[in-house]
Design an enzyme around this catalytic site. Structure first.
Site, PDB file in Angstrom:
ATOM      1  N   ASP A   1       5.978 -34.995  81.267  1.00 19.33           N
ATOM      2  CA  ASP A   1       5.108 -35.729  80.347  1.00 19.33           C
ATOM      3  C   ASP A   1       3.630 -35.657  80.712  1.00 19.33           C
ATOM      4  O   ASP A   1       2.802 -36.310  80.074  1.00 19.33           O
ATOM      5  CB  ASP A   1       5.525 -37.205  80.308  1.00 19.33           C
ATOM      6  CG  ASP A   1       6.931 -37.391  79.775  1.00 19.33           C
ATOM      7  OD1 ASP A   1       7.100 -37.317  78.549  1.00 19.33           O
ATOM      8  OD2 ASP A   1       7.859 -37.605  80.578  1.00 19.33           O
TER       9      ASP A   1
ATOM     10  N   ASP B   1      -2.594 -41.536  79.781  1.00 16.01           N
ATOM     11  CA  ASP B   1      -1.886 -42.647  80.405  1.00 16.01           C
ATOM     12  C   ASP B   1      -2.205 -42.824  81.879  1.00 16.01           C
ATOM     13  O   ASP B   1      -1.855 -43.846  82.475  1.00 16.01           O
ATOM     14  CB  ASP B   1      -0.374 -42.473  80.219  1.00 16.01           C
ATOM     15  CG  ASP B   1       0.053 -42.695  78.782  1.00 16.01           C
ATOM     16  OD1 ASP B   1      -0.519 -43.574  78.127  1.00 16.01           O
ATOM     17  OD2 ASP B   1       0.958 -41.973  78.317  1.00 16.01           O
TER      18      ASP B   1
ATOM     19  N   ARG C   1       6.855 -40.922  85.733  1.00 16.22           N
ATOM     20  CA  ARG C   1       5.467 -40.505  85.512  1.00 16.22           C
ATOM     21  C   ARG C   1       4.512 -40.991  86.614  1.00 16.22           C
ATOM     22  O   ARG C   1       3.326 -40.646  86.582  1.00 16.22           O
ATOM     23  CB  ARG C   1       4.979 -41.009  84.146  1.00 16.22           C
ATOM     24  CG  ARG C   1       5.783 -40.480  82.968  1.00 16.22           C
ATOM     25  CD  ARG C   1       5.054 -40.698  81.664  1.00 16.22           C
ATOM     26  NE  ARG C   1       3.800 -39.947  81.644  1.00 16.22           N
ATOM     27  CZ  ARG C   1       2.875 -40.081  80.702  1.00 16.22           C
ATOM     28  NH1 ARG C   1       3.060 -40.932  79.707  1.00 16.22           N
ATOM     29  NH2 ARG C   1       1.755 -39.369  80.751  1.00 16.22           N
TER      30      ARG C   1
ATOM     31  N   HIS D   1       2.723 -47.827  72.016  1.00 15.63           N
ATOM     32  CA  HIS D   1       1.483 -48.113  72.735  1.00 15.63           C
ATOM     33  C   HIS D   1       0.507 -48.780  71.774  1.00 15.63           C
ATOM     34  O   HIS D   1       0.637 -48.633  70.551  1.00 15.63           O
ATOM     35  CB  HIS D   1       0.823 -46.817  73.248  1.00 15.63           C
ATOM     36  CG  HIS D   1       1.384 -46.290  74.525  1.00 15.63           C
ATOM     37  ND1 HIS D   1       1.557 -44.940  74.751  1.00 15.63           N
ATOM     38  CD2 HIS D   1       1.787 -46.901  75.662  1.00 15.63           C
ATOM     39  CE1 HIS D   1       2.053 -44.751  75.967  1.00 15.63           C
ATOM     40  NE2 HIS D   1       2.198 -45.927  76.545  1.00 15.63           N
TER      41      HIS D   1
ATOM     42  N   CYS E   1      -3.379 -39.308  73.244  1.00 10.68           N
ATOM     43  CA  CYS E   1      -2.597 -39.175  74.471  1.00 10.68           C
ATOM     44  C   CYS E   1      -2.945 -37.926  75.270  1.00 10.68           C
ATOM     45  O   CYS E   1      -2.766 -37.876  76.488  1.00 10.68           O
ATOM     46  CB  CYS E   1      -1.101 -39.108  74.148  1.00 10.68           C
ATOM     47  SG  CYS E   1      -0.487 -40.366  73.044  1.00 10.68           S
TER      48      CYS E   1
END
Length: 253
Positions: free
Chosen positions: A60, A66, A85, A161, A248
């Site tokens: 990811d 993030d 992550r 989110h 993102c």
């Protein structure tokens, strides 16, 4: 005005990333092609792009937003809410240190994803979601307030989110969808309301003189243009399959 953007090429394991969607498995070659188009759109906006190589250990990790919250004068390294992550921040911090002397950290058991953080001028909205918990939100709020910003915590009910459903375009204007259309916290702003069938398009990004929008959502694109903004379309179908959107894919500062 943004001067710099950090992006990361989708790694070989990207197709194995986390998702809550039922849109199928991403096609890696197509994702890489779309990522290249995204970079070209950013360059059109006049920013310097730092491109990081993909890392197969973190499927990811192309979703770099993030890993950090960035301001003009300091950075906050997050603590992503998905355990798989967490290692992404170890790779990102040395990159951030090339740009920032002042770096804060979100500490466990607090968790925080950058996708839950919306900045509107000197005000930050911090979403509590499946990936950002209350302790992480409070830590960030304290950091921001210590740096003379204001911050409000917003509990999410529907969206993955915070920025899944809201974007700040500047000039007091926001793009909103779903639970944020009538949310009292955002009632002081001018709203461009995204129709339910185009909800994904609420995640767009203003980069200097342009608004980059996902391809395939003509009603929202037209509304943004009618509000006086120039748009650039980018196909993000292979990122949508892993719950990803335009914001993102980059850290903008």
């Amino acid at each position: 005005m943004f001067k710099n953007v950090i992006v990361k090429t989708p790694g070989e394991s990207y197709v194995n990333g986390l998702t809550t969607s039922n849109l199928g498995t991403p096609v890696l070659d197509k994702a890489i092609e779309q990522h290249h188009s995204y970079i070209e759109a950013l360059k059109t906006c006049g920013v310097e792009v730092t491109l990081l190589p993909g890392n197969a250990d973190f499927p990811d990790s192309t979703f770099v937003e993030d890993t950090a919250v960035l301001t003009a004068n300091f950075a906050v390294v997050t603590n992503p809410g998905a355990v798989s992550r967490n290692g992404e921040i170890i790779e990102m911090e040395p990159v951030l240190r090339k740009f920032y002397d002042n770096i804060y950290h979100i500490e466990a058991p607090g968790t925080l994803d950058g996708g839950d953080i919306l900045q509107i001028e000197d005000y930050f909205y911090i979403g509590i979601s499946v990936r950002t918990n209350y302790e992480g939100a409070v830590q960030l709020k304290q950091i921001l307030e210590g740096e003379n910003f204001k911050a409000t915590i917003v509990e999410l009910k529907e969206f993955f989110h915070l920025k899944t459903g809201i974007t700040y375009l500047g000039e007091g204007t926001i793009v909103v969808a779903g639970e944020f259309v009538d949310h009292p916290v955002f009632n002081s702003y001018k709203k461009i309301v995204v129709p339910p069938e185009e909800e994904y398009a609420a995640n767009c990004i203003r980069v200097n003189d342009y608004v980059i929008v996902p391809a395939g959502f003509p009603l929202t694109k037209q509304k943004i243009e009618d509000a006086g903004y120039k748009t650039i379309e980018v196909d993000t179908s292979e990122f949508r399959k892993l719950d990803g959107g335009l914001s993102c894919l980059s850290l903008r500062f």
